[in-house]
Design a protein around this motif. Structure first.
Motif, short mmCIF file in Angstrom:
data_model
loop_
_atom_site.label_atom_id
_atom_site.label_comp_id
_atom_site.label_asym_id
_atom_site.label_seq_id
_atom_site.Cartn_x
_atom_site.Cartn_y
_atom_site.Cartn_z
N UNK A 132 9.75 -29.58 -3.64
CA UNK A 132 9.78 -28.26 -2.81
C UNK A 132 11.15 -28.36 -2.09
N UNK A 133 11.42 -29.22 -1.42
CA UNK A 133 12.74 -29.08 -0.75
C UNK A 133 13.74 -28.64 -1.47
N UNK A 134 13.83 -29.05 -3.02
CA UNK A 134 14.99 -28.94 -4.00
C UNK A 134 14.78 -27.37 -4.20
N UNK A 135 13.38 -26.85 -4.19
CA UNK A 135 13.28 -25.41 -4.62
C UNK A 135 13.89 -24.64 -3.51
N UNK A 136 13.81 -25.09 -2.38
CA UNK A 136 14.21 -23.98 -1.11
C UNK A 136 15.67 -24.34 -1.39
N UNK A 137 16.40 -25.29 -1.73
CA UNK A 137 17.79 -25.51 -1.66
C UNK A 137 18.41 -24.57 -2.96
N UNK A 138 17.51 -24.77 -4.10
CA UNK A 138 18.00 -23.91 -5.22
C UNK A 138 17.98 -22.17 -4.98
N UNK A 139 16.73 -22.18 -4.25
CA UNK A 139 16.31 -20.59 -3.80
C UNK A 139 17.81 -20.23 -3.19
N UNK A 140 18.24 -20.97 -2.11
CA UNK A 140 19.26 -20.50 -1.24
C UNK A 140 20.35 -20.29 -2.25
N UNK A 141 20.85 -21.52 -3.02
CA UNK A 141 22.08 -21.35 -3.70
C UNK A 141 21.97 -20.08 -4.81
N UNK A 142 20.80 -19.76 -5.24
CA UNK A 142 20.66 -18.64 -6.08
C UNK A 142 21.04 -17.24 -5.35
N UNK A 143 20.95 -17.27 -4.00
CA UNK A 143 20.94 -16.07 -3.21
C UNK A 143 22.23 -15.95 -2.50
#
Length: 144
Positions: A132-143
């Motif tokens: 989940x922490x990686x998901x949120x990191x990757x979500x930020x990177x995508x945006x």
């Protein structure tokens, strides 16, 4: 199991939610997901309460196919989904709240592992939390 993760993303909630709540982006920012498909639309068509998304993922080197039904859909702040088919019961909640620095993005996963996954029980929550922490990191990177 009840696991949560959160992260402040320096983007307004409407933009974060528009991307994160669109099932077509699931594989771009959610760990292990290789594909997602809208398999049941809402009564009025499209995505919202009652819609179902079928996801294919890999977890602990095993392929998992599961279907999540949208229980609540309140853009840009809330998406709540419950599994209706898959290897174990799961409830996934995404929240995107206003924050002085952009958006407080939160993911909560609740569920009980069964079968093969019960063996990994003690390790399951820490592994899900890390994902989940990686998901949120990757979500930020995508945006950003």
């Amino acid at each position: 199991m009840d696991v949560r993760a959160q992260r402040v993303i320096p983007v307004k909630p409407s933009d974060v939610a528009a991307y994160a709540m669109d099932w077509r982006h699931d594989h771009e920012w959610t760990q292990g997901i290789t594909s997602a498909e809208l398999t049941t639309e809402t009564a009025g068509g499209g995505f919202g309460v009652g819609a179902e998304v079928t996801r294919t993922a890999y977890f602990l080197r095993k392929r998992i196919d599961y279907v999540l039904r949208v229980e609540e859909h309140e853009p840009p702040h809330l998406l709540d989904m419950r599994s209706v088919r898959g290897p174990f019961p799961m409830h996934v909640t995404y929240r995107f709240d206003d924050h002085p620095d952009g958006t407080l993005a939160q993911i909560r996963v609740r569920g009980d592992a069964g079968g093969f996954y019960r063996l990994a029980g003690p390790l399951l929550a820490p592994m899900v939390r890390a994902n989940l922490r990686k998901d949120l990191r990757d979500l930020e990177r995508a945006l950003t």
